[in-house]
Design a protein around this motif. Structure first.
Motif, PDB file in Angstrom:
ATOM      1  N   VAL A  26       6.438   3.870  -4.160  1.00 45.89           N
ATOM      2  CA  VAL A  26       5.526   4.493  -5.120  1.00 45.89           C
ATOM      3  C   VAL A  26       4.717   5.561  -4.383  1.00 45.89           C
ATOM      4  O   VAL A  26       4.557   5.500  -3.156  1.00 45.89           O
ATOM      5  N   ASN A  27       4.224   6.518  -5.153  1.00 46.03           N
ATOM      6  CA  ASN A  27       3.361   7.526  -4.538  1.00 46.03           C
ATOM      7  C   ASN A  27       2.320   8.003  -5.527  1.00 46.03           C
ATOM      8  O   ASN A  27       2.371   7.703  -6.720  1.00 46.03           O
ATOM      9  N   GLY A  28       1.349   8.736  -5.009  1.00 48.76           N
ATOM     10  CA  GLY A  28       0.288   9.266  -5.845  1.00 48.76           C
ATOM     11  C   GLY A  28      -0.595  10.209  -5.047  1.00 48.76           C
ATOM     12  O   GLY A  28      -0.353  10.458  -3.859  1.00 48.76           O
ATOM     13  N   LEU A  29      -1.608  10.720  -5.707  1.00 53.12           N
ATOM     14  CA  LEU A  29      -2.508  11.691  -5.093  1.00 53.12           C
ATOM     15  C   LEU A  29      -3.907  11.110  -4.954  1.00 53.12           C
ATOM     16  O   LEU A  29      -4.312  10.214  -5.707  1.00 53.12           O
ATOM     17  N   PRO A  48      -1.842   7.712  -9.758  1.00 47.76           N
ATOM     18  CA  PRO A  48      -0.481   7.217  -9.526  1.00 47.76           C
ATOM     19  C   PRO A  48       0.552   8.182 -10.122  1.00 47.76           C
ATOM     20  O   PRO A  48       0.440   8.594 -11.281  1.00 47.76           O
ATOM     21  N   LEU A  49       1.566   8.527  -9.333  1.00 48.92           N
ATOM     22  CA  LEU A  49       2.577   9.468  -9.799  1.00 48.92           C
ATOM     23  C   LEU A  49       3.891   8.775 -10.154  1.00 48.92           C
ATOM     24  O   LEU A  49       4.170   8.509 -11.304  1.00 48.92           O
ATOM     25  N   PHE A  50       4.701   8.452  -9.136  1.00 47.10           N
ATOM     26  CA  PHE A  50       6.076   8.037  -9.410  1.00 47.10           C
ATOM     27  C   PHE A  50       6.408   6.679  -8.780  1.00 47.10           C
ATOM     28  O   PHE A  50       5.841   6.286  -7.765  1.00 47.10           O
ATOM     29  N   TYR A  81      -2.485  12.330  -0.273  1.00 47.98           N
ATOM     30  CA  TYR A  81      -1.284  11.730  -0.858  1.00 47.98           C
ATOM     31  C   TYR A  81      -1.168  10.305  -0.344  1.00 47.98           C
ATOM     32  O   TYR A  81      -1.503  10.026   0.806  1.00 47.98           O
ATOM     33  N   TYR A  82      -0.720   9.387  -1.219  1.00 52.11           N
ATOM     34  CA  TYR A  82      -0.463   8.023  -0.752  1.00 52.11           C
ATOM     35  C   TYR A  82       0.971   7.622  -1.053  1.00 52.11           C
ATOM     36  O   TYR A  82       1.609   8.150  -1.971  1.00 52.11           O
ATOM     37  N   TYR A 171       2.597   8.474 -13.650  1.00 51.26           N
ATOM     38  CA  TYR A 171       3.146   9.655 -14.311  1.00 51.26           C
ATOM     39  C   TYR A 171       4.545   9.388 -14.854  1.00 51.26           C
ATOM     40  O   TYR A 171       4.928   9.935 -15.894  1.00 51.26           O
ATOM     41  N   ASP A 172       5.316   8.560 -14.166  1.00 47.67           N
ATOM     42  CA  ASP A 172       6.626   8.157 -14.684  1.00 47.67           C
ATOM     43  C   ASP A 172       6.489   7.499 -16.059  1.00 47.67           C
ATOM     44  O   ASP A 172       7.256   7.792 -16.991  1.00 47.67           O
ATOM     45  N   ASN A 173       5.521   6.584 -16.197  1.00 43.86           N
ATOM     46  CA  ASN A 173       5.285   5.931 -17.481  1.00 43.86           C
ATOM     47  C   ASN A 173       4.888   6.953 -18.554  1.00 43.86           C
ATOM     48  O   ASN A 173       5.339   6.874 -19.702  1.00 43.86           O
TER      49      ASN A 173
END
Length: 210
Positions: A26-29, A48-50, A81-82, A171-173
């Motif tokens: 998973v990743n995010g900003l 949360p991104l993807f 970024y995480y 963001y995927d959701n």
């Protein structure tokens, strides 16, 4: 080396994202107030991104542009970024992480990269699970001074124990259902109720550009 601190909200969202998808990367900003305060980088929120495809893609480009635009209107900025890797002992940063950080670094200097230590993703959080690196002297160096707010580990533990992380939206959701709030206002309210303290400033959606 400057210090980095994380609000309870930012920390809980990062941990919840990893907990919701334990078998995926998973990743995010990371979001900070602008301007930065002295020698400390204060991460006040995370996005949360993807959890499916973390590689730099048109969708990640769109997400970065949206978040940057919204952050500017809130007097905030993208500060990093995480990432959580799939395997238990993997603390590395992959090429997509560096590409995204390069884009962030084009506009900001006080930034950091975070990888989640999956070994510390216990249902009873005893230690800060975030491994933080800052860009100094042309290299990414592990930051030895990382702080979290009082009560953060207790709040994160409650979210894991109650499985409240299932309500987190990334963001995927959002791409699957555009009505879903990927800035997680309701989850922020949950963190506030769980921690018993004001979660402070957070990124909010401007409906005209979301």
């Amino acid at each position: 080396m400057s210090k980095v601190s994380f609000s309870t909200l930012a920390y809980c969202k990062i941990v919840a994202h990893a907990a919701k998808y334990p078998h995926c990367e998973v990743n995010g900003l990371l979001i900070a107030d602008a301007p930065a305060k002295g020698d400390k980088l204060v991460i006040i929120d995370s996005v949360p991104l993807f959890h499916q495809c973390l590689h730099v893609s048109p969708m990640s480009e769109i997400a970065l542009m949206q978040i940057d635009q919204i952050a500017n209107t809130c007097n905030m900025y993208i500060a990093g970024y995480y990432l959580a890797n799939e395997t238990l002992d993997d603390l590395s940063y992959d090429k997509p992480a560096h590409k995204i950080m390069d884009k962030i670094a084009e506009h900001e200097t006080d930034i950091c990269m975070v990888v989640i230590n999956n070994r510390l993703m216990e249902i009873n959080q005893k230690e800060n699970a975030l491994v933080v690196h800052k860009h100094e002297e042309g290299k990414w160096k592990r930051c030895s001074s990382v702080q979290i707010e009082n009560g953060t580990l207790a709040a994160a533990s409650a979210i894991l124990q109650q499985q409240s992380y299932k309500s987190l939206i990334d963001y995927d959701n959002h791409l699957d259902n555009l009505s879903l709030d990927w800035f997680n206002t309701e989850f922020a309210n949950l963190v506030q109720r769980t921690s018993g303290q004001d979660t402070g400033r957070m990124l909010t959606i401007n409906k005209s550009i979301s």
